[in-house]
Write an enzyme that holds these catalytic residues in place. Structure first.
Site, PDB file in Angstrom:
ATOM      1  CG  ASN A  27      -1.865   1.114   1.296  1.00  0.00           C
ATOM      2  OD1 ASN A  27      -1.813   2.030   0.472  1.00  0.00           O
ATOM      3  ND2 ASN A  27      -2.761   1.070   2.250  1.00  0.00           N
ATOM      4  NE  ARG A  79      -6.269   1.199  -0.097  1.00  0.00           N
ATOM      5  CZ  ARG A  79      -6.568   1.968   0.921  1.00  0.00           C
ATOM      6  NH1 ARG A  79      -5.705   2.168   1.876  1.00  0.00           N
ATOM      7  NH2 ARG A  79      -7.739   2.531   0.982  1.00  0.00           N
ATOM      8  CG  HIS A 128     -13.018   3.471   2.762  1.00  0.00           C
ATOM      9  ND1 HIS A 128     -13.753   4.501   3.302  1.00  0.00           N
ATOM     10  CD2 HIS A 128     -11.738   3.692   3.132  1.00  0.00           C
ATOM     11  CE1 HIS A 128     -12.948   5.312   3.965  1.00  0.00           C
ATOM     12  NE2 HIS A 128     -11.711   4.841   3.874  1.00  0.00           N
ATOM     13  CG  HIS A 135     -14.508   1.943   6.278  1.00  0.00           C
ATOM     14  ND1 HIS A 135     -13.734   0.823   6.023  1.00  0.00           N
ATOM     15  CD2 HIS A 135     -13.627   2.931   6.575  1.00  0.00           C
ATOM     16  CE1 HIS A 135     -12.455   1.135   6.156  1.00  0.00           C
ATOM     17  NE2 HIS A 135     -12.370   2.407   6.489  1.00  0.00           N
ATOM     18  NE  ARG A 186     -10.183  12.786   3.316  1.00  0.00           N
ATOM     19  CZ  ARG A 186     -10.070  11.455   3.292  1.00  0.00           C
ATOM     20  NH1 ARG A 186     -11.125  10.687   3.492  1.00  0.00           N
ATOM     21  NH2 ARG A 186      -8.908  10.907   3.045  1.00  0.00           N
ATOM     22  CG  ASP A 214      -7.594   9.311  18.367  1.00  0.00           C
ATOM     23  OD1 ASP A 214      -8.427   8.711  19.084  1.00  0.00           O
ATOM     24  OD2 ASP A 214      -6.620   8.737  17.852  1.00  0.00           O
ATOM     25  CG  PHE A 215     -14.093   9.239  17.114  1.00  0.00           C
ATOM     26  CD1 PHE A 215     -13.567   9.733  15.928  1.00  0.00           C
ATOM     27  CD2 PHE A 215     -15.425   9.450  17.395  1.00  0.00           C
ATOM     28  CE1 PHE A 215     -14.372  10.429  15.036  1.00  0.00           C
ATOM     29  CE2 PHE A 215     -16.231  10.140  16.512  1.00  0.00           C
ATOM     30  CZ  PHE A 215     -15.712  10.626  15.330  1.00  0.00           C
ATOM     31  CB  ILE A 238     -14.706   5.076  14.818  1.00  0.00           C
ATOM     32  CG1 ILE A 238     -13.598   6.136  14.798  1.00  0.00           C
ATOM     33  CG2 ILE A 238     -15.880   5.522  15.665  1.00  0.00           C
ATOM     34  CD1 ILE A 238     -13.883   7.315  13.881  1.00  0.00           C
ATOM     35  CD  GLU A 257      -9.149  -1.135   3.684  1.00  0.00           C
ATOM     36  OE1 GLU A 257      -9.484  -0.452   2.733  1.00  0.00           O
ATOM     37  OE2 GLU A 257      -8.733  -0.651   4.755  1.00  0.00           O
TER      38      GLU A 257
END
Ligand code: AMP
Length: 400
Positions: free
Chosen positions: A10, A94, A183, A211, A244, A287-288, A336, A388
């Site tokens: 990737n 990828r 994704h 996702h 974003r 960051d959650f 998350i 992935e």
């Protein structure tokens, strides 16, 4: 299934993630990361399965050197995992944007490289970096078969009414302006896996896959095909993400250019890197883990960021339920989705109208495959960790 080792690559503009996966056992034999390629202070991190992590700071002026170092680690007499490069049977890359040219994964040859190049305008940051990775691997392993697995491919089954924007049709015809979605490897992997976990036929079910990672997208999958997804021409559209914005009124861009005396490019940079929950929380965090902690302490910036994030997810679930005339399975995945029970509960609380009820004990689990809906729930809700790299390795082997 063939018994080979697949090197999954990737490649980003200054980084390269890799995993070596055995196709039969599906075990990760080794993995790692090259960072700061082409920048001072480049470093490779390498971890053989069951072994310790090795970090080496060493110059990597380009991606060819980075891949050379990856291959050197993998074949190292002491910490390596294979005796020679002959034990790497294939490479799976990828790839971010396949435009309308690629509706599935493909073996890489000169013609394919040219077609990927033709998609560069659609993903100017990602595709050129992906191509550098392909060229570097071809140079160092000229006889090893390689496959390209596209983030956009799974979404190519969307019907026209889902992928068109309400703009002059010639923009689509002349400039390929449409929804592509990203994704895709994850949405495909997670929905298929959910069907397996439930012991149901994939083609018989209507899925909504959430996702939710730093980049976040949601998709509707009906009869085994993607019928809609939230990211668009680029990954900026749709859900509110780490940094974003997701959906906004496009007129905001000109308005802000005038108000802030900035260029379109600068405002887009803000929408990509300084918006989302980071922007909503007044710059506190993307960051959650940080956000959830602050939320629980009553921090209003964290509360508004998380509530707005959750609300957007809920709106998309409603829209996709309508688009499919129902939903059988909702899946949560990525950082998350897999780890944050609070976000899952908060989303599902809105969904009582669908007859959804959540089992608190099951939902408290973290990062593992689990059905979190109660047996009475009319929609099954699952957590399915995405993988992935494994999906890319499987696709690669299937193409050989
Ligand atoms: P991803 O882009 O899929 O790596 O997801 C990154 C997001 O997942 C960040 O907002 C993290 O806070 C969140 N995340 C990752 N691991 C955990 C965890 N163990 N607990 C809670 N949140 C997590």
């Amino acid at each position: 299934m063939k018994d080979i080792n697949v090197l999954v690559i990737n490649c980003g503009s200054s980084s390269l993630k890799f995993q070596l996966i055995n196709s039969q056992s599906e075990d990760v034999i080794a993995k790692g990361l090259c960072e700061r390629i082409g920048i001072e202070g480049s470093q490779i991190t390498y971890t053989p399965a069951g072994g310790e992590k090795y970090e080496t700071v060493t110059p990597m002026p380009d991606h060819t050197r980075a891949i050379e170092l990856v291959l050197k680690e993998l074949t190292d007499p002491e910490r390596g995992v294979v005796k020679s490069l002959d034990e790497i049977g294939a490479v799976g890359h990828r790839l971010v944007h396949g435009g309308e040219k690629f509706a599935s994964s493909t073996l890489i040859n000169d013609e394919v490289i040219k077609a990927i190049e033709e998609c560069n305008d659609l993903a100017p940051l990602h595709n050129p970096a992906n191509l550098i990775g392909i060229r570097a691997c071809r140079e160092l392993m000229p006889d090893t078969p390689m496959a390209g697995v596209f983030d956009t491919a799974f979404h190519q089954t969307m019907p026209q009414e889902a992928y068109l924007y309400g703009v002059p049709y010639r923009f689509y015809e002349e400039h390929k302006v449409r929804r592509y979605g990203f994704h895709g490897t994850s949405h495909s992997f997670v929905s298929r896996r959910a069907a397996e976990i439930l012991g149901r036929e994939y083609e018989d079910l209507k899925f909504i896959v959430c996702h939710l990672g730093n980049g976040a997208s949601i998709s509707a999958v009906k009869n085994g095909k993607c019928v809609d997804t939230s990211m668009g021409l680029t990954p900026l559209e749709g859900l509110i993400m780490g940094t974003r914005s997701g959906d906004i009124d496009p007129a905001i861009i000109e308005y802000l250019c005038n108000k802030e005396d900035k260029s379109v490019h600068e405002i887009l940079n803000v929408l990509n890197k300084e918006s989302g929950v980071l922007g909503l929380s007044g710059g506190f965090s993307s960051d959650f883990r940080d956000l959830e902690k602050a939320y629980r302490e009553g921090d209003q910036a964290a509360v508004r960021a998380m509530k707005t994030f959750i609300y957007r997810v809920v709106k998309y679930i409603g829209a996709y339920t309508a688009a499919m005339n129902g939903v059988d399975v909702i899946c949560f995945t990525a950082g998350i989705g897999e780890n944050n029970a609070f976000i899952r509960t908060s989303v599902c609380e809105y969904l009582a109208y669908l007859g959804i009820s959540i089992d608190g004990e099951a939902n408290a689990k973290r990062g593992e495959e689990v059905v979190i809906s109660t047996p009475e729930s009319s929609v099954k809700v699952l957590v399915v960790p995405t993988n992935e790299e494994l999906a890319i390795a499987r696709e690669t082997v299937a193409l050989l």
